[in-house]
Design an enzyme around this catalytic site. Structure first.
Site, PDB file in Angstrom:
ATOM      1  N   LYS A  84       0.836  -1.204   0.000  1.00 53.87           N
ATOM      2  CA  LYS A  84       0.000   0.000   0.000  1.00 53.87           C
ATOM      3  C   LYS A  84       0.883   1.272   0.000  1.00 53.87           C
ATOM      4  O   LYS A  84       2.100   1.165   0.098  1.00 53.87           O
ATOM      5  CB  LYS A  84      -0.952  -0.047   1.202  1.00 53.87           C
ATOM      6  CG  LYS A  84      -1.883  -1.292   1.200  1.00 53.87           C
ATOM      7  CD  LYS A  84      -2.867  -1.296   0.067  1.00 53.87           C
ATOM      8  CE  LYS A  84      -3.588  -2.620  -0.158  1.00 53.87           C
ATOM      9  NZ  LYS A  84      -4.481  -3.084   0.869  1.00 53.87           N
TER      10      LYS A  84
HETATM   11  C1  LIG Z   1      -5.509  -4.038   1.433  1.00 57.37           C
HETATM   12  C2  LIG Z   1      -6.974  -3.830   1.433  1.00 57.37           C
HETATM   13  C3  LIG Z   1      -7.796  -4.086   2.552  1.00 57.37           C
HETATM   14  C4  LIG Z   1      -7.289  -4.769   3.787  1.00 57.37           C
HETATM   15  O1  LIG Z   1      -6.160  -4.249   4.344  1.00 57.37           O
HETATM   16  P1  LIG Z   1      -5.197  -5.147   5.246  1.00 57.37           P
HETATM   17  O2  LIG Z   1      -4.268  -4.138   5.837  1.00 57.37           O
HETATM   18  O3  LIG Z   1      -4.503  -6.112   4.346  1.00 57.37           O
HETATM   19  O4  LIG Z   1      -6.030  -5.829   6.269  1.00 57.37           O
HETATM   20  C5  LIG Z   1      -9.127  -3.752   2.465  1.00 57.37           C
HETATM   21  N1  LIG Z   1      -9.665  -3.229   1.364  1.00 57.37           N
HETATM   22  C6  LIG Z   1      -8.926  -3.012   0.259  1.00 57.37           C
HETATM   23  C7  LIG Z   1      -9.588  -2.424  -0.946  1.00 57.37           C
HETATM   24  C8  LIG Z   1      -7.569  -3.328   0.251  1.00 57.37           C
HETATM   25  O5  LIG Z   1      -6.841  -3.152  -0.851  1.00 57.37           O
END
Ligand SMILES: *Cc1c(COP(=O)(O)O)cnc(C)c1O
Length: 383
Positions: A186
């Site tokens: 991310k």
């Molecule tokens: C990455 C992601 C999540 C979840 O995040 P985590 O930190 O992996 O629990 C939720 N929604 C979207 C759209 C994502 O890309």
């Protein structure tokens, strides 16, 4: 292995020596978890997203769960979510006993389709969760108007979109609550981590209790007061983010704008080069959007390109291009099929799923890397 043969991942973290140094410093401090770095990170996160409050938790999934609890989603409440997203978006609704209702997506942007949202609203609807797919903000002014008209809460799953803006306003304050992920792929990372931003201090206070077992004070606050008494007032979870991770997050946030700019340069280079590759169409960017480009997604037209998505995926992976697919429509997963969701529910999402590929994009990617990805596409199309 020569550099040109090195496989390119679709995404990866950036960890510099100064990131390592701040974590080591935190390790040597008095606080490994829930210390001064938590509040410091929350204030920095709120500042960068131009919101009143940020609440940090230990994943983006926990952030979405906290958001569902804070807005009071309960048994049989319907929550409208887009069909194209990571499963955590709708799983968070299920955690609280709610019912995810899948809305179709716009075929050019893969953002939630506003007409389908309106078609799916009924007296049981409690909230809309919009997903800023690939890092592009949804049409929040229109979503807000729909939500207000029907008395619904509006939540942003902004897990892709830290650093994005809409009409000059930062993502974070465009919905009642906005959830972020700090996973390594991310925009910034704390290894695992998440955050929820809001302009409503009461919602923020609720989420701080929720992330700490439903207990109204934390260990540090009790120590400061010289008191051992604590009260658990609701069933919460241990969703706390450690001081080590917050130290890393504070340092990563400082680099966000440089990293977002680099992602935009990479996306612009891809867009320019793909104009010469028939059958490969990057997703559309809406007007007045400053995109965060967590993902760079193209749609393949198999007739024109001469190869379908599945074959292109295999061929590119073989050539060391780490393409990926985001996402299978959530309700096609076996668990959701068992809950009774049927194929055919969101035709645009299902059609898009057969055509999408996510290409490598991350701040340390070079122009030569971008060129290599596009050259491989061009080469495949000529076979
Ligand atoms: C990455 C992601 C999540 C979840 O995040 P985590 O930190 O992996 O629990 C939720 N929604 C979207 C759209 C994502 O890309």
């Amino acid at each position: 292995m020569s550099d040109s043969a090195k496989p390119l991942p679709y995404g990866r973290q950036t960890i510099d020596d100064d990131d390592i140094a701040v974590v080591v410093e935190a390790l040597r401090s008095d606080w490994l978890t829930t210390g001064p770095k938590v509040g410091e990170f929350e204030r920095a996160f709120a500042a960068i997203t131009e919101t009143a409050e940020a609440v940090v938790v230990n994943s983006g999934t926990a952030a979405l769960h906290a958001a569902m609890r804070a807005i009071g989603v309960g048994p049989n409440d319907e929550v409208i979510v887009p069909a194209i997203t990571f499963a955590a978006t709708s799983n968070a609704v299920l955690y609280e006993g709610g019912v995810p209702v899948f809305a179709d997506v716009d075929p050019k942007t893969l953002l939630i389709d506003l007409n389908d949202v309106q078609a799916k609203i009924n007296p049981r609807t409690k909230a809309i969760v919009a997903v800023d797919y690939a890092g592009q903000p949804c049409d929040y002014p229109s979503l807000r108007a729909i939500a207000d008209q029907h008395g619904l809460k509006l939540v942003a799953d902004a897990c892709h979109a830290l650093g994005a803006k809409l009409n000059g306003q930062s993502i974070g304050g465009l919905a009642d609550l906005s959830a972020f992920s700090l996973h390594p792929v991310k925009p910034i990372t704390t290894a695992e981590g998440g955050a929820i931003t809001t302009n409503d201090p009461a919602l923020a206070a609720k989420m701080r209790v929720f992330r700490n077992h439903g207990i109204t004070t934390d260990h540090r606050q009790r120590e400061a007061k010289g008191s051992w008494i604590y009260e658990m007032v609701e069933l919460g979870y241990n969703y706390r983010l450690s001081d080590l991770q917050c130290a890393l997050g504070i340092n990563q946030l400082r680099k966000l704008s440089a990293w977002t700019n680099r992602r935009r340069e990479i996306a612009a280079r891809y867009q320019g080069l793909f104009q010469n590759v028939p059958g490969i169409e990057p997703l559309l960017t809406r007007d007045n959007v400053e995109h965060a480009y967590h993902l760079f997604v193209v749609q393949i037209d198999p007739e024109i390109f001469g190869m379908n998505r599945a074959s292109a995926f295999q061929a590119l992976r073989t050539r060391g291009i780490g393409v990926n697919v985001h996402y299978v429509p959530v309700y096609l997963h076996p668990y959701y099929q068992k809950l009774g969701y049927a194929a055919g529910l969101c035709p645009q999402a299902e059609a898009a799923y057969d055509r999408i590929l996510s290409l490598p994009i991350y701040p340390t990617m070079t122009d030569q890397d971008v060129d290599r990805v596009v050259e491989n596409f061009a080469d495949l199309s000529q076979r």
